[in-house]
Write an enzyme that holds these catalytic residues in place. Structure first.
Site, PDB file in Angstrom:
ATOM      1  N   GLY A 162      -4.620  30.648 -58.392  1.00 39.36           N
ATOM      2  CA  GLY A 162      -5.909  31.020 -57.804  1.00 39.36           C
ATOM      3  C   GLY A 162      -7.018  30.356 -58.596  1.00 39.36           C
ATOM      4  O   GLY A 162      -6.822  29.313 -59.220  1.00 39.36           O
ATOM      5  N   ARG A 163      -8.189  31.005 -58.597  1.00 35.80           N
ATOM      6  CA  ARG A 163      -9.350  30.400 -59.273  1.00 35.80           C
ATOM      7  C   ARG A 163      -9.067  30.167 -60.750  1.00 35.80           C
ATOM      8  O   ARG A 163      -9.382  29.104 -61.289  1.00 35.80           O
ATOM      9  CB  ARG A 163     -10.560  31.321 -59.164  1.00 35.80           C
ATOM     10  CG  ARG A 163     -10.918  31.775 -57.768  1.00 35.80           C
ATOM     11  CD  ARG A 163     -11.947  32.893 -57.906  1.00 35.80           C
ATOM     12  NE  ARG A 163     -12.336  33.486 -56.652  1.00 35.80           N
ATOM     13  CZ  ARG A 163     -11.717  34.509 -56.079  1.00 35.80           C
ATOM     14  NH1 ARG A 163     -10.653  35.051 -56.654  1.00 35.80           N
ATOM     15  NH2 ARG A 163     -12.143  35.001 -54.945  1.00 35.80           N
ATOM     16  N   ARG A 246      -1.312  40.623 -65.773  1.00 38.78           N
ATOM     17  CA  ARG A 246      -1.191  42.051 -66.038  1.00 38.78           C
ATOM     18  C   ARG A 246       0.136  42.261 -66.763  1.00 38.78           C
ATOM     19  O   ARG A 246       1.106  41.543 -66.512  1.00 38.78           O
ATOM     20  CB  ARG A 246      -1.201  42.870 -64.737  1.00 38.78           C
ATOM     21  CG  ARG A 246      -2.552  42.981 -64.060  1.00 38.78           C
ATOM     22  CD  ARG A 246      -3.559  43.803 -64.869  1.00 38.78           C
ATOM     23  NE  ARG A 246      -4.842  43.938 -64.180  1.00 38.78           N
ATOM     24  CZ  ARG A 246      -5.906  43.164 -64.397  1.00 38.78           C
ATOM     25  NH1 ARG A 246      -5.841  42.180 -65.282  1.00 38.78           N
ATOM     26  NH2 ARG A 246      -7.030  43.375 -63.744  1.00 38.78           N
ATOM     27  N   GLU A 275      -1.011  49.562 -71.241  1.00 37.82           N
ATOM     28  CA  GLU A 275      -2.074  49.384 -72.227  1.00 37.82           C
ATOM     29  C   GLU A 275      -3.096  50.529 -72.125  1.00 37.82           C
ATOM     30  O   GLU A 275      -3.287  51.065 -71.033  1.00 37.82           O
ATOM     31  CB  GLU A 275      -2.759  48.019 -72.051  1.00 37.82           C
ATOM     32  CG  GLU A 275      -3.462  47.832 -70.732  1.00 37.82           C
ATOM     33  CD  GLU A 275      -4.016  46.412 -70.558  1.00 37.82           C
ATOM     34  OE1 GLU A 275      -3.289  45.436 -70.771  1.00 37.82           O
ATOM     35  OE2 GLU A 275      -5.204  46.320 -70.180  1.00 37.82           O
ATOM     36  N   HIS A 293      -6.557  42.603 -74.273  1.00 45.00           N
ATOM     37  CA  HIS A 293      -7.133  42.406 -72.925  1.00 45.00           C
ATOM     38  C   HIS A 293      -8.603  41.952 -73.026  1.00 45.00           C
ATOM     39  O   HIS A 293      -9.510  42.637 -72.532  1.00 45.00           O
ATOM     40  CB  HIS A 293      -7.016  43.690 -72.091  1.00 45.00           C
ATOM     41  CG  HIS A 293      -7.059  43.434 -70.617  1.00 45.00           C
ATOM     42  ND1 HIS A 293      -6.425  44.216 -69.692  1.00 45.00           N
ATOM     43  CD2 HIS A 293      -7.690  42.461 -69.899  1.00 45.00           C
ATOM     44  CE1 HIS A 293      -6.657  43.750 -68.475  1.00 45.00           C
ATOM     45  NE2 HIS A 293      -7.428  42.681 -68.571  1.00 45.00           N
TER      46      HIS A 293
HETATM   47  C1  8YV Z   1     -11.199  42.908 -67.387  1.00 46.48           C
HETATM   48  C2  8YV Z   1      -9.555  41.651 -65.924  1.00 46.48           C
HETATM   49  O1  8YV Z   1     -11.741  42.700 -68.628  1.00 46.48           O
HETATM   50  O2  8YV Z   1     -11.185  41.245 -64.305  1.00 46.48           O
HETATM   51  C3  8YV Z   1     -10.016  41.538 -64.530  1.00 46.48           C
HETATM   52  O3  8YV Z   1      -9.201  41.719 -63.625  1.00 46.48           O
HETATM   53  O4  8YV Z   1      -8.418  41.732 -66.189  1.00 46.48           O
HETATM   54  C4  8YV Z   1     -10.519  41.618 -67.042  1.00 46.48           C
HETATM   55  O5  8YV Z   1     -11.504  40.675 -66.801  1.00 46.48           O
HETATM   56  C5  8YV Z   1     -10.421  44.140 -67.440  1.00 46.48           C
HETATM   57  O6  8YV Z   1      -9.709  44.398 -66.288  1.00 46.48           O
HETATM   58  C6  8YV Z   1     -11.344  45.285 -67.804  1.00 46.48           C
HETATM   59  O7  8YV Z   1     -10.830  46.507 -67.470  1.00 46.48           O
END
Ligand code: 8YV
Length: 328
Positions: A162-163, A246, A275, A293
């Site tokens: 993707g992006r 993830r 997490e 993360h």
């Molecule tokens: C976030 C991320 O920092 O945007 C997303 O999907 O995984 C990260 O950029 C994170 O999900 C914050 O909860």
């Protein structure tokens, strides 16, 4: 009153402590409940705080499911400052007429930078080397001291094009002269493949051919433990695995075992199943770089993510189309 027939003041919950100057913009359209201590709400506390709200500003830490939605009859919009939406039950929102918006694009380049940083840190063993030095263990220069794998000129397999995957491919090809293979649900259009000099492979072939494999795909049931013992065994001896998607994409126990056994050369993880708890097997594994993360965590990008989430909320609460709704 229900979410389809609103009268009176609008109310919004901002579930976490976020840049106050950006959150203040919401006050022009709604009464805003914020949190000062940045604690993550229990599901019960979130239900209570959201029960009378029309809008929710959330992060990836807040789970939005059917039970929560049923307790929030006036909720019109859930705006997450993340691009990933695996914490939100999209079908349950759609059934109840709740609009969901997310924050794509604004974090692409920052997250791609971090993907490359994690790849370099893992392949070149920067984490282990720094701990070794700080522990006072460096007594002499040696020819094989933390001798890792090269990144430049190697083959990078990107799973999820993707992006963010494409932004990483650009860095890999033009910055590191890498050969890029990719695996994606949908093949890229030929001009994009050409621009990125990226070739499509099925997953087993990508795993077999790549020196380094980077995971950047969206998470859902189909991606759960996509990389397990069988897939790790297909990877080249000494290969690197990087996960910025993830945690659930990787079977963490199998990864720890592959690192202990010496098949995998190194790994870098920014995301974890369950997490912020980190599997103790990972904490004990060698040649593994772990980060909490933070792939999108630069100040300008986190501000842009929050701003987009606010802009989406304001639009929906004012009866306008959101800038970046979650589609499909
Ligand atoms: C976030 C991320 O920092 O945007 C997303 O999907 O995984 C990260 O950029 C994170 O999900 C914050 O909860």
């Amino acid at each position: 009153m229900n979410r389809l027939s609103h009268e009176g003041p609008l109310r919004v919950l901002v579930a976490r402590a976020v840049f106050p100057d950006i959150i203040d913009q919401l006050r022009a359209v709604a009464e805003v409940e914020t949190t000062l201590d940045d604690a993550i709400c229990t599901p019960e506390a979130l239900r209570q705080r959201l029960a009378d709200k029309h809008g929710a500003f959330v992060t990836g830490s807040e789970r939005i499911d059917a039970a929560l939605l049923d307790a929030c009859p006036e909720l019109m919009v859930v705006s997450t400052m993340t691009v990933g939406v695996d914490h939100i039950d999209l079908a349950a929102c759609a059934e109840r007429g709740v609009t969901v918006t997310h924050a794509p694009d604004v974090l692409t380049e920052t997250t791609a930078d971090f993907g490359v940083a994690l790849l370099l840190a893992a392949a070149r063993q920067i984490g282990d080397a720094e701990r070794f030095l700080r522990a006072g263990q460096w007594s002499k220069w040696s020819v094989d001291l933390f001798a890792g794998a090269d990144v430049h000129g190697a083959t990078l397999g990107i799973v999820g094009m993707g992006r963010i995957g494409q932004a990483i491919a650009r860095r890999a090809v033009f910055g590191f002269n890498m050969r890029v293979l990719y695996h994606n649900r949908k093949r890229l259009a030929a001009p994009i493949e050409e621009e990125l000099r990226a070739s499509h492979r099925d997953l087993p072939t990508l795993l077999r051919e790549s020196h380094h494999v980077l995971l950047a795909l969206p998470y859902g049931p189909a991606a759960h433990h996509l990389i397990g013992a069988e897939q790790l065994a297909l990877m080249r001896p000494g290969a690197t695995l990087v996960n910025i998607a993830r945690g659930g994409v990787v079977d963490e126990a199998a990864l720890a075992q592959s690192l202990h056994g010496g098949h995998l050369g190194a790994a870098g993880l920014d995301v974890f199943e369950g997490e912020p708890r980190v599997n103790p097997l990972l904490l004990a594994a060698p040649r593994l770089v772990l980060t909490p993360h933070i792939a999108s965590s630069s100040i300008p990008t986190r501000r842009a993510m929050a701003q987009l989430a606010v802009d989406n909320l304001v639009a929906v609460l004012q009866g306008q189309p959101p800038l970046t709704p979650v589609t499909g």
